[in-house]
Design an enzyme around this catalytic site. Structure first.
Site, mmCIF file in Angstrom:
data_model
loop_
_atom_site.group_PDB
_atom_site.id
_atom_site.type_symbol
_atom_site.label_atom_id
_atom_site.label_comp_id
_atom_site.label_asym_id
_atom_site.label_seq_id
_atom_site.Cartn_x
_atom_site.Cartn_y
_atom_site.Cartn_z
ATOM 1 N N HIS A 1 4.784 4.538 4.832
ATOM 2 C CA HIS A 1 5.476 4.476 6.118
ATOM 3 C C HIS A 1 4.958 3.359 7.014
ATOM 4 O O HIS A 1 5.530 3.111 8.080
ATOM 5 C CB HIS A 1 5.346 5.810 6.854
ATOM 6 C CG HIS A 1 6.183 5.880 8.087
ATOM 7 N ND1 HIS A 1 7.560 5.808 8.058
ATOM 8 C CD2 HIS A 1 5.848 5.952 9.397
ATOM 9 C CE1 HIS A 1 8.032 5.871 9.288
ATOM 10 N NE2 HIS A 1 7.014 5.956 10.124
ATOM 11 N N CYS A 2 3.898 2.659 6.607
ATOM 12 C CA CYS A 2 3.292 1.670 7.506
ATOM 13 C C CYS A 2 3.556 0.227 7.096
ATOM 14 O O CYS A 2 4.187 -0.530 7.825
ATOM 15 C CB CYS A 2 1.786 1.913 7.599
ATOM 16 S SG CYS A 2 1.347 3.414 8.500
ATOM 17 N N ILE A 3 3.049 -0.165 5.942
ATOM 18 C CA ILE A 3 3.006 -1.591 5.609
ATOM 19 C C ILE A 3 4.398 -2.216 5.463
ATOM 20 O O ILE A 3 4.600 -3.360 5.874
ATOM 21 C CB ILE A 3 2.147 -1.816 4.349
ATOM 22 C CG1 ILE A 3 0.729 -1.303 4.621
ATOM 23 C CG2 ILE A 3 2.077 -3.285 3.998
ATOM 24 C CD1 ILE A 3 -0.186 -1.371 3.437
#
Length: 436
Positions: A273-275
Site C-alpha cells: 500500500h505504500c511504495i
C-alpha cells in the site's frame, strides 16, 4: 497548556488514557494490540462489521496475528466497534485508514476525510488526534486542522494534533511495531509533547521533528527512496536480460563492496500500500509549487511497466514452446505483494493475472497465504488457491513465479513444471526456467 490538555497529559502519564484507533487493518490492528500489551485501554473503530465481529469473537483476519494475540488483547481491554459515537470515550484518536490514488493517479483522501467527519460530532476538548495514514506534506495543517478549528477546537489550545507516519513492515521478523523508531510532528510544541507522551508507552524510540509537514515528508522520502532504487534495478534487469547476464548474480557480486552500495532486488513490479502509491502524493503536491518531479515519475513508469514486461516474456517463452498465450493454462505462483505474508494490496501478481487473462489465457494462482482471491476494486477473479502437487504442477502450460514464498517446494516445482517464468531469481537456470 490549558486545563483540558493538562488533564489529558495526566491521564496519559498514568496510563489511564483511552486510545481510539480508526481503521483496524495491517497498521491499526498491530498498533492496537501493542497498546493493549502495555496496559493501555483501546477502542478499535472500523466500518467493516466483518472485522469488528471477528475481533470481538477473538478471531484474527491477518495471518501474522494469531487468535491468541486477539484473545490476549480482549482480556487486556480491547473492544472493537462500528459506533463512532464512542469517540467521546477516547482521549487519544489515531487514524490508520488507507490513502489510495484515484483513477488519475492523484491522492484520494476520501477515507481520511470520511473518518474525520464521523469523529467530529463526538470530538471534545482535551483529546489528541493523530494521523498515521501516509499523505502529502501539508495535509495535517491544511485538511485536518481547519476542520477542527471550524468547530472551536484549537490545536495546542484545547486539543492536540499530530502526524506520526506508520512504518509497518509485514513479514519482517526483526522489527515489530514497538521496535521501529516512530517519527512524530506536532502542530505546536504542546501537541508534540502530548504526542510523544502517548506513543512513548508503546514504541521504544521516538523521533520528534519540528512540524507535521516534516513528518509527512519524511514518510514520503523513505518510500520514494525505495521506489526509485527499485526502478533503477528493474531497468538494469531489462538491460541485463537483453545482454544475457544474470542480474541477480551481478547484485550479489556488487553487494560484496563494503561501502557505497546498497543491494536492491528486481521483481515483477511494485506492491503493497505504500511504495507504488506514496511517490505520487509528492509529485501531485509538488506541482502546486511549479515543480515537476521527473526522477520520481520516471521510476514510477519503469515500475509500472514491469508486469507488462513479465507478460511479454511469458508470451515469448510460450511461443518458443509452440504455444500461444490464448488458451494456455497458466498458474501464477504467489498472490501477495512480497514473500511470506498474506497482503495482496497493489500486488503486481494480480496485474499479471489480469493482463494474461486479457490475452485469453486460462489463469489460476497458488498462494498458501491467500487461500481465496480477495475482493478488490479493480480486479475480479472468482478463484481459490491451487494445491501445489506434482500432478497439478504438470498440468499447466506455464508457471509464473511472482512471489517467492519460502513455503513453496521449489525442487518439486522445477522438476514437474513444463515452463517457469521466474521473476524473482529464485530458481536455478535450467531449460524449463526463463528469467523475467
Amino acid at each position: 497548556m490549558n486545563e483540558a490538555l493538562i488533564s489529558l497529559q495526566e491521564r496519559i502519564n498514568s496510563r489511564t488514557a483511552v486510545v481510539g484507533i480508526y481503521g483496524l487493518g495491517y497498521v491499526g490492528l498491530p498498533l492496537a494490540l501493542r497498546f493493549c500489551e502495555v496496559g493501555v485501554k483501546v477502542i478499535g473503530f472500523d466500518i467493516d462489521t466483518y472485522k469488528v465481529d471477528r475481533l470481538n469473537a477473538g478471531q484474527s483476519y491477518i495471518e501474522r496475528l494469531s487468535p491468541q494475540h486477539i484473545e490476549r488483547a480482549l482480556a487486556q481491554g480491547l473492544e472493537a466497534t462500528t459506533d463512532f459515537a464512542r469517540t467521546a470515550e477516547a482521549d487519544v484518536l489515531i487514524i490508520c485508514v488507507p490513502t489510495p490514488l484515484n483513477s488519475h493517479r492523484e491522492p484520494d483522501l476520501g477515507f481520511v476525510i470520511e473518518t474525520l467527519t464521523s469523529i467530529l460530532p463526538h470530538f471534545r476538548p482535551g483529546q489528541l488526534l493523530s494521523l498515521e495514514s501516509t499523505t502529502w506534506p501539508g495535509t495535517t495543517d491544511e485538511v485536518l486542522a481547519p476542520r477542527l478549528i471550524e468547530r472551536g477546537f484549537i490545536p495546542g489550545g484545547n486539543c492536540a494534533l499530530v502526524f506520526s507516519p506508520e512504518r509497518e513492515d509485514p513479514g519482517n521478523p526483526d522489527y515489530g511495531t514497538h521496535d521501529i523508531p516512530k517519527v512524530i510532528g506536532g502542530m505546536t510544541p504542546v501537541c508534540l509533547e502530548l504526542g510523544q507522551a502517548i506513543y512513548r508507552h508503546a514504541i521504544r524510540t521516538l523521533v520528534p521533528v519540528t512540524s507535521t509537514r516534516t513528518a509527512e515528508m519524511t514518510k514520503l522520502l523513505e518510500n520514494i527512496h525505495r521506489a526509485v532504487n527499485i526502478g533503477l534495478v528493474n531497468e538494469m534487469k531489462i538491460v541485463a536480460d537483453k545482454m544475457d547476464i544474470d542480474i541477480h548474480e551481478v547484485i550479489r557480486a556488487a553487494a560484496t563492496k563494503p561501502f557505497g552500495f546498497t543491494p536492491y532486488h528486481p521483481g515483477p513490479g511494485l506492491g503493497g500500500h505504500c511504495i507504488p502509491i506514496d511517490p505520487f502524493y509528492l509529485t501531485w503536491k509538488a506541482k502546486e509549487y511549479g515543480i515537476n518531479t521527473r526522477f520520481i515519475e520516471l521510476a514510477g513508469e519503469i515500475n509500472h511497466y514491469m508486469p507488462h514486461w513479465v507478460v511479454q516474456k511469458t508470451a515469448d517463452a510460450l511461443n518458443e514452446h509452440g504455444k500461444a498465450v490464448k488458451g494456455s493454462r497458466i498458474l501464477v505462483l504467489g498472490l501477495a505483494y512480497k514473500k511470506n505474508i498474506d497482503d495482496s494490496r497493489e500486488s503486481p501478481a494480480v496485474e499479471i493475472m489480469e493482463l494474461l487473462h486479457g490475452k485469453g489465457a486460462l489463469v489460476d494462482y497458488a498462494d498458501p497465504h491467500v487461500p481465496s482471491f480477495p475482493k478488490k476494486r479493480d480486479y475480479h477473479f472468482d478463484l481459490q488457491s491451487v494445491e501445489l502437487n506434482a500432478d497439478n504442477i504438470a498440468s499447466y502450460d506455464c508457471l509464473v513465479l511472482a512471489t517467492d514464498h519460502d513455503s513453496f517446494d521449489y525442487e518439486l516445482i522445477q522438476s514437474r513444471a513444463r515452463l517457469i517464468i521466474d521473476t524473482r531469481g529464485r530458481l536455478s537456470r535450467q531449460n524449463n526456467v526463463v528469467p523475467a
